[in-house]
Write a protein that holds these residues in place. Structure first.
Motif, PDB file in Angstrom:
ATOM      1  N   ARG A 231      77.453  14.988  46.473  1.00 21.64           N
ATOM      2  CA  ARG A 231      76.993  14.287  45.272  1.00 21.64           C
ATOM      3  C   ARG A 231      77.979  14.445  44.120  1.00 21.64           C
ATOM      4  NH1 ARG A 231      71.602  16.580  46.754  1.00 21.64           N
ATOM      5  NH2 ARG A 231      70.554  14.936  47.929  1.00 21.64           N
ATOM      6  N   GLN A 232      79.148  14.995  44.412  1.00 21.45           N
ATOM      7  CA  GLN A 232      80.115  15.287  43.359  1.00 21.45           C
ATOM      8  C   GLN A 232      81.226  14.246  43.303  1.00 21.45           C
ATOM      9  OE1 GLN A 232      79.675  17.775  41.099  1.00 21.45           O
ATOM     10  NE2 GLN A 232      77.727  18.075  42.179  1.00 21.45           N
ATOM     11  N   TRP A 233      81.544  13.803  42.082  1.00 20.44           N
ATOM     12  CA  TRP A 233      82.624  12.842  41.882  1.00 20.44           C
ATOM     13  C   TRP A 233      83.945  13.379  42.420  1.00 20.44           C
ATOM     14  CZ3 TRP A 233      87.302  12.818  39.388  1.00 20.44           C
ATOM     15  CH2 TRP A 233      87.874  11.573  39.154  1.00 20.44           C
ATOM     16  N   ASN A 234      84.191  14.675  42.222  1.00 13.36           N
ATOM     17  CA  ASN A 234      85.453  15.261  42.655  1.00 13.36           C
ATOM     18  C   ASN A 234      85.679  15.089  44.156  1.00 13.36           C
ATOM     19  OD1 ASN A 234      86.302  16.099  40.153  1.00 13.36           O
ATOM     20  ND2 ASN A 234      85.391  18.136  40.323  1.00 13.36           N
ATOM     21  N   TRP A 235      84.627  15.178  44.948  1.00 17.65           N
ATOM     22  CA  TRP A 235      84.753  15.000  46.397  1.00 17.65           C
ATOM     23  C   TRP A 235      84.838  13.520  46.761  1.00 17.65           C
ATOM     24  CZ3 TRP A 235      86.035  16.908  50.913  1.00 17.65           C
ATOM     25  CH2 TRP A 235      85.566  16.299  52.085  1.00 17.65           C
ATOM     26  N   ASN A 236      83.977  12.718  46.210  1.00 17.35           N
ATOM     27  CA  ASN A 236      83.882  11.319  46.621  1.00 17.35           C
ATOM     28  C   ASN A 236      85.007  10.441  46.078  1.00 17.35           C
ATOM     29  OD1 ASN A 236      81.465  11.750  48.078  1.00 17.35           O
ATOM     30  ND2 ASN A 236      80.294  11.668  46.174  1.00 17.35           N
ATOM     31  N   PHE A 237      85.516  10.769  44.896  1.00 22.12           N
ATOM     32  CA  PHE A 237      86.573   9.969  44.279  1.00 22.12           C
ATOM     33  C   PHE A 237      87.816  10.805  43.963  1.00 22.12           C
ATOM     34  CE2 PHE A 237      82.793   7.458  43.498  1.00 22.12           C
ATOM     35  CZ  PHE A 237      83.241   6.145  43.634  1.00 22.12           C
ATOM     36  N   GLY A 238      87.620  11.943  43.333  1.00 23.50           N
ATOM     37  CA  GLY A 238      88.746  12.740  42.860  1.00 23.50           C
ATOM     38  C   GLY A 238      89.616  13.300  43.958  1.00 23.50           C
ATOM     39  N   ASP A 239      89.061  13.449  45.166  1.00 28.24           N
ATOM     40  CA  ASP A 239      89.816  14.025  46.271  1.00 28.24           C
ATOM     41  C   ASP A 239      90.704  12.995  46.969  1.00 28.24           C
ATOM     42  OD1 ASP A 239      90.326  16.499  47.484  1.00 28.24           O
ATOM     43  OD2 ASP A 239      89.223  15.932  49.272  1.00 28.24           O
ATOM     44  N   SER A 240      90.805  11.806  46.397  1.00 35.04           N
ATOM     45  CA  SER A 240      91.670  10.769  46.962  1.00 35.04           C
ATOM     46  C   SER A 240      93.138  11.158  46.815  1.00 35.04           C
ATOM     47  CB  SER A 240      91.436   9.433  46.245  1.00 35.04           C
ATOM     48  OG  SER A 240      90.127   8.962  46.447  1.00 35.04           O
ATOM     49  N   PRO A 241      93.994  10.685  47.722  1.00 32.63           N
ATOM     50  CA  PRO A 241      95.438  10.913  47.565  1.00 32.63           C
ATOM     51  C   PRO A 241      95.954  10.249  46.292  1.00 32.63           C
ATOM     52  CG  PRO A 241      94.902  10.153  49.796  1.00 32.63           C
ATOM     53  CD  PRO A 241      93.659   9.990  48.970  1.00 32.63           C
ATOM     54  N   ALA A 242      97.114  10.710  45.834  1.00 31.52           N
ATOM     55  CA  ALA A 242      97.725  10.120  44.645  1.00 31.52           C
ATOM     56  C   ALA A 242      98.018   8.641  44.886  1.00 31.52           C
ATOM     57  CB  ALA A 242      99.009  10.865  44.299  1.00 31.52           C
ATOM     58  N   TYR A 243      97.908   7.830  43.833  1.00 27.10           N
ATOM     59  CA  TYR A 243      98.181   6.406  43.987  1.00 27.10           C
ATOM     60  C   TYR A 243      98.650   5.807  42.665  1.00 27.10           C
ATOM     61  CZ  TYR A 243      93.395   6.050  42.055  1.00 27.10           C
ATOM     62  OH  TYR A 243      92.269   6.170  41.271  1.00 27.10           O
ATOM     63  N   ASP A 244      99.311   4.666  42.791  1.00 25.09           N
ATOM     64  CA  ASP A 244      99.698   3.858  41.644  1.00 25.09           C
ATOM     65  C   ASP A 244      98.744   2.675  41.550  1.00 25.09           C
ATOM     66  OD1 ASP A 244     101.831   5.529  41.184  1.00 25.09           O
ATOM     67  OD2 ASP A 244     103.267   4.253  42.237  1.00 25.09           O
ATOM     68  N   PHE A 245      98.334   2.345  40.339  1.00 25.15           N
ATOM     69  CA  PHE A 245      97.427   1.225  40.109  1.00 25.15           C
ATOM     70  C   PHE A 245      98.132   0.188  39.251  1.00 25.15           C
ATOM     71  CE2 PHE A 245      94.465  -1.104  37.482  1.00 25.15           C
ATOM     72  CZ  PHE A 245      93.415  -1.428  38.328  1.00 25.15           C
ATOM     73  N   SER A 246      97.984  -1.083  39.615  1.00 29.44           N
ATOM     74  CA  SER A 246      98.576  -2.169  38.844  1.00 29.44           C
ATOM     75  C   SER A 246      97.641  -3.365  38.882  1.00 29.44           C
ATOM     76  CB  SER A 246      99.936  -2.554  39.441  1.00 29.44           C
ATOM     77  OG  SER A 246     100.464  -3.696  38.788  1.00 29.44           O
ATOM     78  N   ARG A 247      97.298  -3.893  37.678  1.00 32.05           N
ATOM     79  CA  ARG A 247      96.436  -5.068  37.655  1.00 32.05           C
ATOM     80  C   ARG A 247      96.583  -5.860  36.357  1.00 32.05           C
ATOM     81  NH1 ARG A 247      89.806  -5.620  37.533  1.00 32.05           N
ATOM     82  NH2 ARG A 247      89.798  -7.869  37.896  1.00 32.05           N
ATOM     83  N   PRO A 248      97.004  -7.110  36.439  1.00 29.74           N
ATOM     84  CA  PRO A 248      96.957  -7.995  35.271  1.00 29.74           C
ATOM     85  C   PRO A 248      95.580  -8.664  35.202  1.00 29.74           C
ATOM     86  CG  PRO A 248      98.143  -9.068  37.056  1.00 29.74           C
ATOM     87  CD  PRO A 248      97.713  -7.715  37.568  1.00 29.74           C
ATOM     88  N   THR A 249      94.993  -8.708  34.002  1.00 27.74           N
ATOM     89  CA  THR A 249      93.669  -9.294  33.813  1.00 27.74           C
ATOM     90  C   THR A 249      93.680 -10.239  32.621  1.00 27.74           C
ATOM     91  OG1 THR A 249      92.653  -7.253  34.646  1.00 27.74           O
ATOM     92  CG2 THR A 249      91.216  -8.786  33.477  1.00 27.74           C
ATOM     93  N   ARG A 250      93.082 -11.404  32.801  1.00 20.71           N
ATOM     94  CA  ARG A 250      92.972 -12.368  31.700  1.00 20.71           C
ATOM     95  C   ARG A 250      91.744 -12.029  30.866  1.00 20.71           C
ATOM     96  NH1 ARG A 250      96.468 -15.233  28.864  1.00 20.71           N
ATOM     97  NH2 ARG A 250      95.466 -17.005  27.834  1.00 20.71           N
ATOM     98  N   THR A 251      91.924 -11.880  29.553  1.00 21.59           N
ATOM     99  CA  THR A 251      90.825 -11.545  28.642  1.00 21.59           C
ATOM    100  C   THR A 251      90.838 -12.528  27.472  1.00 21.59           C
ATOM    101  OG1 THR A 251      92.019 -10.102  27.122  1.00 21.59           O
ATOM    102  CG2 THR A 251      91.282  -9.117  29.211  1.00 21.59           C
ATOM    103  N   PRO A 252      89.781 -12.521  26.640  1.00 23.93           N
ATOM    104  CA  PRO A 252      89.780 -13.396  25.454  1.00 23.93           C
ATOM    105  C   PRO A 252      90.933 -13.106  24.502  1.00 23.93           C
ATOM    106  CG  PRO A 252      87.565 -12.623  25.912  1.00 23.93           C
ATOM    107  CD  PRO A 252      88.477 -11.859  26.824  1.00 23.93           C
ATOM    108  N   GLY A 253      91.484 -11.896  24.577  1.00 19.86           N
ATOM    109  CA  GLY A 253      92.584 -11.536  23.692  1.00 19.86           C
ATOM    110  C   GLY A 253      93.952 -11.730  24.313  1.00 19.86           C
ATOM    111  N   GLY A 254      93.991 -12.302  25.505  1.00 17.91           N
ATOM    112  CA  GLY A 254      95.260 -12.493  26.204  1.00 17.91           C
ATOM    113  C   GLY A 254      95.283 -11.706  27.504  1.00 17.91           C
ATOM    114  N   THR A 255      96.436 -11.685  28.151  1.00 13.80           N
ATOM    115  CA  THR A 255      96.591 -10.960  29.413  1.00 13.80           C
ATOM    116  C   THR A 255      96.840  -9.479  29.150  1.00 13.80           C
ATOM    117  OG1 THR A 255      97.481 -12.901  30.558  1.00 13.80           O
ATOM    118  CG2 THR A 255      97.947 -10.750  31.522  1.00 13.80           C
ATOM    119  N   ILE A 256      96.088  -8.638  29.863  1.00 20.07           N
ATOM    120  CA  ILE A 256      96.299  -7.187  29.831  1.00 20.07           C
ATOM    121  C   ILE A 256      96.800  -6.764  31.202  1.00 20.07           C
ATOM    122  CG2 ILE A 256      95.200  -4.931  29.612  1.00 20.07           C
ATOM    123  CD1 ILE A 256      93.187  -6.174  27.731  1.00 20.07           C
ATOM    124  N   ASP A 257      97.930  -6.081  31.230  1.00 20.33           N
ATOM    125  CA  ASP A 257      98.529  -5.636  32.499  1.00 20.33           C
ATOM    126  C   ASP A 257      98.548  -4.110  32.502  1.00 20.33           C
ATOM    127  OD1 ASP A 257      99.927  -5.251  34.798  1.00 20.33           O
ATOM    128  OD2 ASP A 257     101.721  -6.362  34.193  1.00 20.33           O
TER     129      ASP A 257
END
Length: 325
Positions: A231-257
């Protein structure tokens, strides 16, 4: 061999029960169980790269990590899970055929033409009905598998849908397979409960399993383990291997990358690019977010103390959080 028909549907408890029996059972065990709407990710996977995060949050789907390897799977009450615990063995390698054989015998007896395919799948007419995984602990083996009896296949496809370009890591990614349900091959259209009971009965008759229940002490210790780990976040999510995240998103204020480096579930570095307007430099906000969990609630807590409008005009906290998953 002891046989447990586990009627609980709490995934944290059920996965804890497997680990508890693996580490403490005095003889071989067989357990049948189900989970309520849950994604179960493999031990070596990056959780966020396996799930449709926004859909999962919206539909309140559980996400739990297991101790075995392999890919992410979706469980609902139309899916039956089986677990074998073998004690006193000198296992040198992963062996799927020995543990799937009783399941195949049962299915074939019902005129379901199932067979083992590849490393760890059971298939019918070329379609997957079961995925299997194993974990070796000292002189003990845990083998478990799914049985897609009457699963919501549309939901299964949706919850595990994710853009592979968002997450780049060295974790094991799931291989998506064409799947089908067992129930369509059965005469009389039995319920999932009947299917489970009949499988338990088959194990008693054909493999001399003895129906058993967990003691009060067992239940307490399993619940303790579920709380401590599953039931712990550290086990279910935090124990994931290291990773890089990249995402461009269109918002009312413009694109956020968004570009992030995440290790142990924590943001090690973040850059916010885009064609948006703002008064203050976003580097101030980047500093605040560095060291934060890559988790929506943790990020919102930090951003609630920030006047987002000064950094990115016409963008809300929800817009920004959405762009980070």
């Amino acid at each position: 061999m002891r046989c447990y028909l586990n009627t609980g549907i709490d995934p944290a408890f059920n996965l804890a029960a497997e680990q508890y029996l693996l580490e403490n059972a005095s003889e071989d065990c067989f357990m049948l169980w189900r989970n309520h709407n849950t994604i179960v990710v493999g031990r070596n996977q990056n959780t966020l790269s396996e799930i449709n995060s926004e859909f999962v949050r919206k539909h309140d789907i559980n996400v739990v990590r297991r101790i075995t390897g392999g890919g992410a799977v979706y469980h609902d009450l139309g899916n039956v899970n089986f677990t074998f615990i073998k004690v006193g063995v000198q296992a040198k390698k992963i062996d799927f055929s020995s543990y799937t054989r009783p399941i195949l015998e049962y299915l074939n007896q019902l005129s379901v033409p199932a067979r083992l395919d590849g490393r760890n799948d059971l298939i019918v007419d070329g379609l997957k009905i079961s995925g299997n995984a194993q974990h070796i602990h000292k002189n003990r083996v845990l083998h478990h598998g799914t049985l897609l009896f009457d699963v919501d296949l549309e939901m299964l496809a949706t919850v595990l849908l994710v853009d592979p370009e968002k997450y780049r890591d060295k974790a094991v990614q799931s291989i998506r397979s064409r799947v089908t349900n067992i129930r369509k091959y059965l005469l009389g259209h039995p319920t999932v409960e009947q299917f489970m009971e009949n499988l338990g009965r088959y194990m008693q008759e054909a493999h001399h399993a003895v129906m058993t229940t967990l003691s009060d002490d067992d239940l307490k210790r399993i619940n303790d383990l579920a709380e401590k780990r599953y039931r712990q976040w550290n086990w279910n999510f935090g124990d994931s291997p290291a990773y890089d995240f990249s995402r461009p998103t269109r918002t009312p204020g413009g694109t956020i990358d968004i570009r992030m480096k995440v290790k142990d579930g924590t943001i090690q570095g973040i850059r916010i690019f885009g064609d948006f307007f703002g008064i203050d430099p976003v580097s101030d906000m980047e500093k605040r977010l560095t060291g934060c969990r890559h988790d929506p609630q943790s990020i919102k807590k930090i951003l609630n103390a920030v006047d987002i409008e000064r950094y990115i005009k016409d963008v809300t906290i929800d817009h920004l959080v959405h762009s980070m998953f």
